[in-house]
Scaffold this motif. Structure first.
Motif, PDB file in Angstrom:
ATOM      1  N   PRO A  50      29.771  53.019  34.587  1.00  0.00           N
ATOM      2  CA  PRO A  50      30.537  54.024  35.321  1.00  0.00           C
ATOM      3  C   PRO A  50      31.474  53.391  36.341  1.00  0.00           C
ATOM      4  O   PRO A  50      31.187  52.339  36.909  1.00  0.00           O
ATOM      5  N   PHE A  51      32.610  54.044  36.566  1.00  0.00           N
ATOM      6  CA  PHE A  51      33.603  53.601  37.545  1.00  0.00           C
ATOM      7  C   PHE A  51      33.082  53.984  38.922  1.00  0.00           C
ATOM      8  O   PHE A  51      32.780  55.141  39.178  1.00  0.00           O
ATOM      9  N   ARG A  52      32.975  53.030  39.828  1.00  0.00           N
ATOM     10  CA  ARG A  52      32.400  53.296  41.146  1.00  0.00           C
ATOM     11  C   ARG A  52      33.443  53.077  42.247  1.00  0.00           C
ATOM     12  O   ARG A  52      33.211  52.344  43.217  1.00  0.00           O
ATOM     13  N   ASN A  53      34.574  53.721  42.081  1.00  0.00           N
ATOM     14  CA  ASN A  53      35.631  53.693  43.073  1.00  0.00           C
ATOM     15  C   ASN A  53      36.366  55.036  43.034  1.00  0.00           C
ATOM     16  O   ASN A  53      36.221  55.799  42.077  1.00  0.00           O
ATOM     17  N   VAL A  54      37.164  55.307  44.067  1.00  0.00           N
ATOM     18  CA  VAL A  54      37.925  56.552  44.096  1.00  0.00           C
ATOM     19  C   VAL A  54      39.394  56.332  43.769  1.00  0.00           C
ATOM     20  O   VAL A  54      40.151  57.302  43.645  1.00  0.00           O
ATOM     21  N   LEU A  55      39.816  55.081  43.651  1.00  0.00           N
ATOM     22  CA  LEU A  55      41.189  54.743  43.309  1.00  0.00           C
ATOM     23  C   LEU A  55      41.222  53.785  42.129  1.00  0.00           C
ATOM     24  O   LEU A  55      40.291  53.012  41.921  1.00  0.00           O
ATOM     25  N   CYS A  56      42.313  53.842  41.384  1.00  0.00           N
ATOM     26  CA  CYS A  56      42.682  52.740  40.492  1.00  0.00           C
ATOM     27  C   CYS A  56      43.795  51.982  41.206  1.00  0.00           C
ATOM     28  O   CYS A  56      44.827  52.580  41.554  1.00  0.00           O
ATOM     29  N   LEU A  57      43.578  50.706  41.451  1.00  0.00           N
ATOM     30  CA  LEU A  57      44.555  49.855  42.130  1.00  0.00           C
ATOM     31  C   LEU A  57      44.927  48.719  41.186  1.00  0.00           C
ATOM     32  O   LEU A  57      44.110  47.839  40.906  1.00  0.00           O
ATOM     33  N   SER A  58      46.141  48.769  40.678  1.00  0.00           N
ATOM     34  CA  SER A  58      46.587  47.836  39.636  1.00  0.00           C
ATOM     35  C   SER A  58      47.736  46.994  40.181  1.00  0.00           C
ATOM     36  O   SER A  58      48.750  47.539  40.633  1.00  0.00           O
ATOM     37  N   VAL A  59      47.577  45.674  40.139  1.00  0.00           N
ATOM     38  CA  VAL A  59      48.525  44.759  40.769  1.00  0.00           C
ATOM     39  C   VAL A  59      49.289  43.956  39.718  1.00  0.00           C
ATOM     40  O   VAL A  59      48.696  43.371  38.809  1.00  0.00           O
ATOM     41  N   ASN A  60      50.613  43.956  39.856  1.00  0.00           N
ATOM     42  CA  ASN A  60      51.534  43.133  39.066  1.00  0.00           C
ATOM     43  C   ASN A  60      51.469  43.408  37.566  1.00  0.00           C
ATOM     44  O   ASN A  60      52.027  44.386  37.108  1.00  0.00           O
ATOM     45  N   ASP A  61      50.776  42.580  36.784  1.00  0.00           N
ATOM     46  CA  ASP A  61      50.728  42.810  35.332  1.00  0.00           C
ATOM     47  C   ASP A  61      49.656  43.826  34.951  1.00  0.00           C
ATOM     48  O   ASP A  61      49.572  44.226  33.787  1.00  0.00           O
ATOM     49  N   ALA A  62      48.839  44.275  35.914  1.00  0.00           N
ATOM     50  CA  ALA A  62      47.875  45.351  35.660  1.00  0.00           C
ATOM     51  C   ALA A  62      48.598  46.683  35.841  1.00  0.00           C
ATOM     52  O   ALA A  62      49.372  46.854  36.785  1.00  0.00           O
ATOM     53  N   VAL A  63      48.339  47.635  34.927  1.00  0.00           N
ATOM     54  CA  VAL A  63      49.086  48.890  34.984  1.00  0.00           C
ATOM     55  C   VAL A  63      48.199  50.125  35.059  1.00  0.00           C
ATOM     56  O   VAL A  63      48.579  51.116  35.666  1.00  0.00           O
ATOM     57  N   LEU A  64      47.010  50.075  34.442  1.00  0.00           N
ATOM     58  CA  LEU A  64      46.129  51.235  34.428  1.00  0.00           C
ATOM     59  C   LEU A  64      44.693  50.818  34.713  1.00  0.00           C
ATOM     60  O   LEU A  64      44.266  49.726  34.329  1.00  0.00           O
ATOM     61  N   HIS A  65      43.961  51.689  35.379  1.00  0.00           N
ATOM     62  CA  HIS A  65      42.509  51.578  35.559  1.00  0.00           C
ATOM     63  C   HIS A  65      42.095  50.322  36.316  1.00  0.00           C
ATOM     64  O   HIS A  65      40.976  49.840  36.153  1.00  0.00           O
ATOM     65  N   GLY A  66      42.986  49.790  37.148  1.00  0.00           N
ATOM     66  CA  GLY A  66      42.659  48.581  37.904  1.00  0.00           C
ATOM     67  C   GLY A  66      41.495  48.812  38.852  1.00  0.00           C
ATOM     68  O   GLY A  66      41.501  49.756  39.651  1.00  0.00           O
TER      69      GLY A  66
END
Length: 255
Positions: free
Chosen positions: A68-84
């Motif tokens: 399970p995802f245990r965060n409230v944000l997706c934070l994607s940096v530079n070459d990351a675009v989704l679900h960071g």
């Protein structure tokens, strides 16, 4: 199954949308050179708790991802675009950060994303972000009652190509309302005048995302973070939109 919402229900979604838009604008200001991604994540957790909202991401466990995802944000940096995945990373001058969030208030959900540059911008990154924002606005303008879902998808793909970018078809927008992901799927490429009719009461999240020099993606070992396959930079923009008798209503506008 597609559930059309009443005007009153869209109004309740708009309450959530205003909070999401305000918080995304606030987080965009928090993001700066020297700020840790986890500081942004915890800032969002505090604001969500203060509002009495619920994160749609916390404990989200789709077929992809590891656990399970245990965060409230997706934070994607530079070459990351989704679900960071938010993690211990300090933002550097010139980083391109995409912030994506979805919350529910009193049982009604809104979802939105924005991409920002931290510190000194690279003109190529500004162009990439602009392309996603122009595609989003064009898609919103195409979301007219009586039209077709393909009208939205087609204009996103056309905008990407006009900027010289390809389009990945594996992830796109989606229906939204009582839950974060509802029918229909909203592709980022398609043919106009095709697909389901855009009837008043339809509520969707429209989210163009582009990679600078590829339309292929790869996953990190965490099973969540999606990156451009060639390491090129990426950008992502998203709004929750309601189709109404008088036209599209953006529920997650931000200053």
């Amino acid at each position: 199954m597609i559930e059309l919402k009443s005007a009153a229900e869209i109004g309740r979604m708009a309450v959530t949308g205003r909070f999401v838009g305000e918080l995304l604008a606030e987080l965009s200001g928090v993001a700066d050179v020297g700020v840790n991604l986890m500081d942004i994540e915890h800032h969002a957790r505090r604001r969500i708790k203060e509002r009495g909202a619920e994160s749609c991401y916390w404990d989200y466990a789709p077929s992809f991802g590891r656990g399970p995802f245990r965060n409230v944000l997706c934070l994607s940096v530079n070459d990351a675009v989704l679900h960071g995945l938010p993690h211990d990373y300090v933002l550097r001058d010139g980083d391109l950060l995409s912030i994506d969030m979805a919350v529910g208030i009193d049982g009604w959900v809104a979802d939105s994303a924005v991409s920002v540059i931290v510190g000194t911008p690279d003109p190529a990154d500004l162009k990439l972000i602009e392309a996603t924002e122009v595609a989003l606005e064009a898609a919103i303008a195409a979301a007219q009652p009586g039209g077709r879902l393909g009208d939205i998808s087609a204009v996103i793909g056309e905008t990407a190509r006009s900027y010289g970018y390809g389009v990945n078809g594996e992830f796109g927008g989606h229906g939204i309302g009582r839950t974060m992901h509802e029918d229909p799927h909203v592709a980022n490429n398609g043919r106009a005048r095709r697909g389901i009719r855009l009837d008043p009461g339809l509520t969707i999240a429209i989210e163009p995302w582009f990679c600078r020099t590829t339309d292929k993606i790869r996953y990190d070992e965490d099973g969540w973070t999606i990156r451009s396959a060639d390491g090129s930079r990426t950008a992502h923009s998203e709004h929750t939109v309601a189709i109404t008798e008088s036209g599209p209503q953006v529920l997650t506008r931000r200053d």
